[in-house]
Design an enzyme around this catalytic site. Structure first.
Site, mmCIF file in Angstrom:
data_model
loop_
_atom_site.group_PDB
_atom_site.id
_atom_site.type_symbol
_atom_site.label_atom_id
_atom_site.label_comp_id
_atom_site.label_asym_id
_atom_site.label_seq_id
_atom_site.Cartn_x
_atom_site.Cartn_y
_atom_site.Cartn_z
ATOM 1 N N HIS A 218 -0.491 10.905 0.401
ATOM 2 C CA HIS A 218 0.362 10.380 1.479
ATOM 3 C C HIS A 218 1.727 11.086 1.491
ATOM 4 O O HIS A 218 2.767 10.472 1.237
ATOM 5 C CB HIS A 218 0.539 8.859 1.359
ATOM 6 C CG HIS A 218 0.953 8.221 2.654
ATOM 7 N ND1 HIS A 218 0.646 6.939 3.011
ATOM 8 C CD2 HIS A 218 1.666 8.711 3.704
ATOM 9 C CE1 HIS A 218 1.148 6.648 4.197
ATOM 10 N NE2 HIS A 218 1.779 7.732 4.637
ATOM 11 N N ARG B 276 -3.106 6.092 9.058
ATOM 12 C CA ARG B 276 -3.153 5.095 7.993
ATOM 13 C C ARG B 276 -4.611 4.994 7.556
ATOM 14 O O ARG B 276 -5.530 5.122 8.391
ATOM 15 C CB ARG B 276 -2.674 3.719 8.483
ATOM 16 C CG ARG B 276 -1.158 3.611 8.652
ATOM 17 C CD ARG B 276 -0.427 3.654 7.309
ATOM 18 N NE ARG B 276 1.016 3.531 7.424
ATOM 19 C CZ ARG B 276 1.875 4.555 7.546
ATOM 20 N NH1 ARG B 276 1.411 5.789 7.581
ATOM 21 N NH2 ARG B 276 3.167 4.333 7.597
ATOM 22 N N GLU C 11 -3.894 2.639 -1.611
ATOM 23 C CA GLU C 11 -2.993 3.689 -2.119
ATOM 24 C C GLU C 11 -2.167 3.140 -3.271
ATOM 25 O O GLU C 11 -1.685 2.013 -3.169
ATOM 26 C CB GLU C 11 -2.074 4.181 -0.990
ATOM 27 C CG GLU C 11 -2.845 4.872 0.118
ATOM 28 C CD GLU C 11 -1.962 5.405 1.258
ATOM 29 O OE1 GLU C 11 -0.723 5.355 1.136
ATOM 30 O OE2 GLU C 11 -2.528 5.865 2.252
HETATM 31 C C1 DGY Z 1 5.266 7.365 8.030
HETATM 32 O O1 DGY Z 1 6.482 7.564 8.128
HETATM 33 O O2 DGY Z 1 4.739 6.358 8.490
HETATM 34 C C2 DGY Z 1 4.444 8.406 7.358
HETATM 35 O O3 DGY Z 1 3.197 7.934 7.010
HETATM 36 C C3 DGY Z 1 5.154 8.939 6.149
HETATM 37 O O4 DGY Z 1 4.473 10.036 5.604
#
Ligand code: DGY
Length: 324
Positions: A286, A238, A267
């Site tokens: 992402h 993240r 984002e």
């Molecule tokens: C998640 O599932 O948390 C991932 O970041 C998706 O790409």
């Protein structure tokens, strides 16, 4: 029998919609882009289930949804859950682990290879007709094979990256994790080290730790200062596990060689973000889990979690903080 009422706040494949329709009365957000807060609050005022991804499940939302019993994330990350507020209200929260591990691990390798061998940068040069104008040395990259990979956060995805690194690229893998993973050490041959050693001895540093109050800005200026000047930094966890301002400084001032990012503090990334101007940063929107099969599997698992929670069963993927 009364059928539970649910709201699906993101588009999902039709076979998943059909499955939900067999068990629940539902409405689904069917527009492009993200749902507005206003529409969401209107839709959830008398629903028991909510299926979504990335929506903040906080006190404000819970106050607008007095009948809510379960929130199902179509993601493995669940930093969007205010688990204290959900616990208070007895709202179950679920996520979608496992089904995306290999897909995310593949993407991490794509970032590592692209940064190390300048794939995105050289692709731009070729398309812009700059091939002939470039000195041979400017094509030079950095070897991935036999290099040292340092993984911060050795969860399931970290282990799938390590397997690729060791079996496919003959890499040495060091890792740091809050709790030591002795089984992974035995099975994969990864070596545990403290955070400082992982950061200072790795050619590639991968952050794969979940975001929580403990891991917010885990990688900041002092941590970038510890890295090798030819290190490549990868973040697919993240955005906020890393202080982005410190990362930008590290890239601009050459404390590290490059970075491959799938996640950001904000984002979508702001168009004025200095990262967008850096040739030594490879930036993706992402997309860690974004293959059709994996996203279908995630949507189905999220639907099953929600339906189970609303039909008297225990969903298999309640997030740890909300397990009884
Ligand atoms: C998640 O599932 O948390 C991932 O970041 C998706 O790409």
């Amino acid at each position: 029998m009364n059928r539970p009422k649910v709201y699906i706040a993101k588009k999902i494949p039709s076979f998943v919609e059909e499955y939900i329709g067999k068990h629940c009365d539902y409405e689904m957000y069917d527009n492009e882009g993200r749902i507005s807060e206003e529409t969401l609050y209107e839709k959830i005022k008398d629903t028991e289930g909510l299926l979504q991804s990335g929506i903040a499940i906080d006190q404000k939302l819970l106050d607008r949804a007095p009948k809510l019993k379960v929130v199902s994330n179509v993601s493995v990350g669940y930093n969007n859950f205010d688990t204290d507020a959900m616990k208070q209200r007895n709202v179950i929260g679920t996520n979608t682990p496992e089904v995306l591990n290999d897909t995310v691990a593949d993407l991490i390798f794509a970032l590592m290879l692209s940064c190390a061998r300048k794939v995105s940068y050289l692709d731009r040069c070729v398309k812009e007709g700059r091939w002939n104008m470039m000195d041979d040395k400017s094509f030079f990259g950095k070897d991935v094979h036999h290099a040292t990979l340092g993984i911060v956060g050795m969860g399931r995805i970290g282990q799938d990256v390590a397997r690729r690194a060791i079996c496919g690229f003959d890499m040495n893998v060091l890792y740091f994790n809050r709790t030591r993973k002795t089984e992974a050490e035995e099975k994969l041959g990864v070596r545990y080290a403290d955070m400082e050693t992982v950061l200072s001895s790795s050619d590639f540093v991968l952050v794969m730790t979940p975001l929580s109050s403990d891991t917010y800005h885990l990688i900041d200026e002092p941590q970038f200062r510890l890295m090798k000047s030819d290190a490549i930094f990868i973040n697919a966890s993240r955005g906020a596990t890393v202080n982005e301002k410190a990362l930008i400084k590290a890239l601009q001032e050459g404390w590290i060689l490059g970075a491959g990012l799938d996640v950001y503090e904000q984002e979508p990334v702001d168009r004025e973000n200095p990262l967008l101007k850096l040739d030594n940063a490879v930036l993706l929107p992402h997309i860690g889990s974004a293959t059709e099969k994996t996203r279908n599997d995630m949507a189905m698992l999220a639907a099953e979690n929600m339906v189970k929670a609303l039909t008297g069963q225990v969903p298999p993927n309640i997030v740890p903080e909300l397990r009884k």
